[in-house]
Design an enzyme around this catalytic site. Structure first.
Site, mmCIF file in Angstrom:
data_model
loop_
_atom_site.group_PDB
_atom_site.id
_atom_site.type_symbol
_atom_site.label_atom_id
_atom_site.label_comp_id
_atom_site.label_asym_id
_atom_site.label_seq_id
_atom_site.Cartn_x
_atom_site.Cartn_y
_atom_site.Cartn_z
ATOM 1 N N LYS A 111 1.284 43.432 56.543
ATOM 2 C CA LYS A 111 0.845 44.729 56.016
ATOM 3 C C LYS A 111 -0.576 44.650 55.471
ATOM 4 O O LYS A 111 -1.349 45.596 55.607
ATOM 5 C CB LYS A 111 1.812 45.242 54.943
ATOM 6 C CG LYS A 111 3.133 45.732 55.532
ATOM 7 C CD LYS A 111 3.963 46.513 54.528
ATOM 8 C CE LYS A 111 5.201 47.075 55.213
ATOM 9 N NZ LYS A 111 6.177 47.649 54.291
ATOM 10 N N LYS A 193 8.621 45.086 65.519
ATOM 11 C CA LYS A 193 9.919 45.639 65.107
ATOM 12 C C LYS A 193 9.756 47.143 64.894
ATOM 13 O O LYS A 193 8.649 47.606 64.592
ATOM 14 C CB LYS A 193 10.429 44.955 63.834
ATOM 15 C CG LYS A 193 9.695 45.337 62.573
ATOM 16 C CD LYS A 193 10.547 45.146 61.316
ATOM 17 C CE LYS A 193 9.818 45.775 60.135
ATOM 18 N NZ LYS A 193 10.636 46.186 59.030
ATOM 19 N N LYS A 196 8.774 52.243 60.170
ATOM 20 C CA LYS A 196 8.272 53.569 59.787
ATOM 21 C C LYS A 196 6.760 53.591 59.783
ATOM 22 O O LYS A 196 6.126 54.526 60.252
ATOM 23 C CB LYS A 196 8.755 53.936 58.382
ATOM 24 C CG LYS A 196 10.236 54.058 58.231
ATOM 25 C CD LYS A 196 10.561 54.506 56.807
ATOM 26 C CE LYS A 196 11.773 53.787 56.270
ATOM 27 N NZ LYS A 196 11.457 52.508 55.621
HETATM 28 N N1 AQP Z 1 13.487 47.255 63.194
HETATM 29 C C1 AQP Z 1 14.477 46.956 62.354
HETATM 30 N N2 AQP Z 1 15.604 46.368 62.822
HETATM 31 C C2 AQP Z 1 16.639 46.070 61.977
HETATM 32 N N3 AQP Z 1 16.606 46.340 60.641
HETATM 33 C C3 AQP Z 1 15.493 46.923 60.144
HETATM 34 N N4 AQP Z 1 15.150 47.321 58.903
HETATM 35 C C4 AQP Z 1 13.907 47.848 58.930
HETATM 36 N N5 AQP Z 1 13.413 47.829 60.181
HETATM 37 C C5 AQP Z 1 14.380 47.259 60.963
HETATM 38 C C6 AQP Z 1 16.003 47.178 57.721
HETATM 39 O O1 AQP Z 1 16.091 48.456 57.120
HETATM 40 C C7 AQP Z 1 16.247 48.293 55.711
HETATM 41 C C8 AQP Z 1 15.317 49.215 54.984
HETATM 42 O O2 AQP Z 1 13.988 48.842 55.270
HETATM 43 P P1 AQP Z 1 12.806 49.332 54.323
HETATM 44 O O3 AQP Z 1 12.550 50.747 54.528
HETATM 45 O O4 AQP Z 1 13.061 48.982 52.943
HETATM 46 O O5 AQP Z 1 11.593 48.457 54.706
HETATM 47 P P2 AQP Z 1 11.132 47.834 56.018
HETATM 48 O O6 AQP Z 1 11.988 46.691 56.415
HETATM 49 O O7 AQP Z 1 9.722 47.485 55.810
HETATM 50 O O8 AQP Z 1 11.342 49.028 57.039
HETATM 51 P P3 AQP Z 1 10.258 49.745 57.867
HETATM 52 O O9 AQP Z 1 10.882 50.826 58.652
HETATM 53 O O10 AQP Z 1 9.469 48.743 58.609
HETATM 54 O O11 AQP Z 1 9.382 50.445 56.747
HETATM 55 P P4 AQP Z 1 7.852 50.324 56.426
HETATM 56 O O12 AQP Z 1 7.147 50.504 57.744
HETATM 57 O O13 AQP Z 1 7.569 51.413 55.466
HETATM 58 O O14 AQP Z 1 7.619 48.978 55.841
HETATM 59 C C9 AQP Z 1 15.979 46.819 55.406
HETATM 60 O O15 AQP Z 1 17.212 46.169 55.184
HETATM 61 C C10 AQP Z 1 15.355 46.301 56.673
HETATM 62 O O16 AQP Z 1 15.664 44.941 56.900
#
Ligand code: AQP
Length: 338
Positions: A111, A193, A196
């Site tokens: 990030k 992966k 968001k």
């Molecule tokens: N691609 C993924 N595959 C499986 N699990 C996923 N998680 C996120 N992306 C995947 C799981 O979703 C939960 C919530 O995630 P989060 O919103 O707290 O943060 P993150 O992992 O950083 O998710 P994003 O979508 O990638 O958000 P941003 O882009 O804002 O950082 C967690 O349990 C995560 O493992």
């Protein structure tokens, strides 16, 4: 009952990666665990955000979680900023977390590489996460694979605090991840992966038509230039894993046979997947539409969840303050203050 905690950022719309990697598991686990599920808005402000949008996304995230099947009668659903003990414990944990442990976190490096200016909150993100989990003395954390390294750090934090302030009987558990078979869903680009903040997602509440527009151009096995070319499902980075998540075992077998034997073209295969995704998501979308029409009720559920979470959080903080000599009004270290 064993206690679990997990969180999700309101940094965008809940997507099928979040749903398959975490939320679906939360829904299953809530029946046999004392469960705390938190919308982690303090985490979401570690990257660029707009206040009004954050407010809206926080409620939308609650709606998506409730529509997915979280039941406030079975679990506690709440917003992180309603429980200020999260940030208090995070500060305390910052004082016992070696800087090097934070600098080597893959998510931080990833990030930070995408940000123009890197703020300290991004570096300290996993310390706040350790506070989120340990505030509830949770020993199990259902998450996707991307969070496994952060959980290692939570164990380091718990160990450091126990060694220093509770050497005879460890107070904080060392939390372990609980992964699903769909622990990492690739984004629609087939590489990063699904995330968001990258925008390579299928949103849980996207209409079937919008989902089809996204699935149609998705990359498949590069060997399949024409329908008559045989393929290998294992080289199909998005569609095959999604079949394994949304389609029945019989359909997955059919996909494997028809891909290897060139009996289905990729578009046919995607159409079957699309129908199965829609079959699972449309009922969730119907429930979400009902909740969207009742914002006051959603806010009340969150407020109630915040109070229930805070009752537990206060007990932990009282214990921590007492053990660390942080409550100036306590004359002897014999008991926790309320
Ligand atoms: N691609 C993924 N595959 C499986 N699990 C996923 N998680 C996120 N992306 C995947 C799981 O979703 C939960 C919530 O995630 P989060 O919103 O707290 O943060 P993150 O992992 O950083 O998710 P994003 O979508 O990638 O958000 P941003 O882009 O804002 O950082 C967690 O349990 C995560 O493992």
């Amino acid at each position: 009952m064993p206690r679990i905690f997990s969180g999700i950022q309101p940094s965008g719309e809940l997507h099928i990666g979040n749903y398959l990697g975490a939320v679906k598991n939360w829904v299953a686990l809530q029946h046999a665990h004392e469960s705390f599920f938190c919308i982690v808005n303090y985490h979401a402000i570690t990257i660029a955000f707009a206040p009004d949008e954050l407010r809206r996304r926080t409620r939308d995230m609650a709606i998506s979680l409730l529509a997915s099947g979280l039941d406030p009668a079975k679990c506690v659903v709440f917003v992180q900023s309603d429980v200020p003990e999260h940030t208090e414990l995070a500060w305390i944990f910052n004082t016992i977390t070696p800087l090097g442990e934070l600098e080597r976190q893959v998510q931080f490096k990833d990030k930070a590489g995408r940000s123009e200016q890197v703020m300290a909150g991004l570096l300290n993100y996993p310390v706040l996460q350790a506070a989120d989990i340990l505030l509830y003395l949770a020993d199990t954390v259902p998450v996707g694979e991307d969070q496994v390294q952060h959980l290692e750090l939570s164990r380091v934090v718990a160990r450091n605090w126990n060694t220093r302030f509770s050497p005879d009987a460890p107070y904080f558990p060392e939390p372990q991840p609980k992964l699903t078979p769909t622990r990492r869903i690739a984004g629609l680009d087939g590489q990063a992966k699904m995330s968001k903040s990258i925008g390579n997602t299928i949103g849980l509440l996207e209409s079937p038509d919008a989902i089809w527009e996204k699935l149609r151009p998705v990359v498949t096995d590069p060997a399949r230039q024409r329908k008559t070319d045989a393929g290998e499902p294992e080289k199909c980075p998005v569609i095959y894993p999604l079949h394994k998540a949304f389609s029945s075992p019989e359909t997955v077998t059919q996909v494997e046979t028809n891909c290897r034997g060139a009996q289905w073209g990729c578009i046919e295969c995607k159409k079957v997947l699309h129908a199965n995704i829609a079959a699972e998501l449309v009922p969730i979308q119907t429930r979400a539409a009902e909740l969207q029409a009742k914002p006051a009720m959603v806010d009340e559920l969150l407020a109630d969840g915040g109070q229930r979470a805070r009752a537990v959080a206060r007990e932990t903080i009282a214990h921590v303050r007492d053990a660390m000599g942080l409550d100036a009004r306590t004359s002897s270290p014999s008991g926790a203050t309320a």
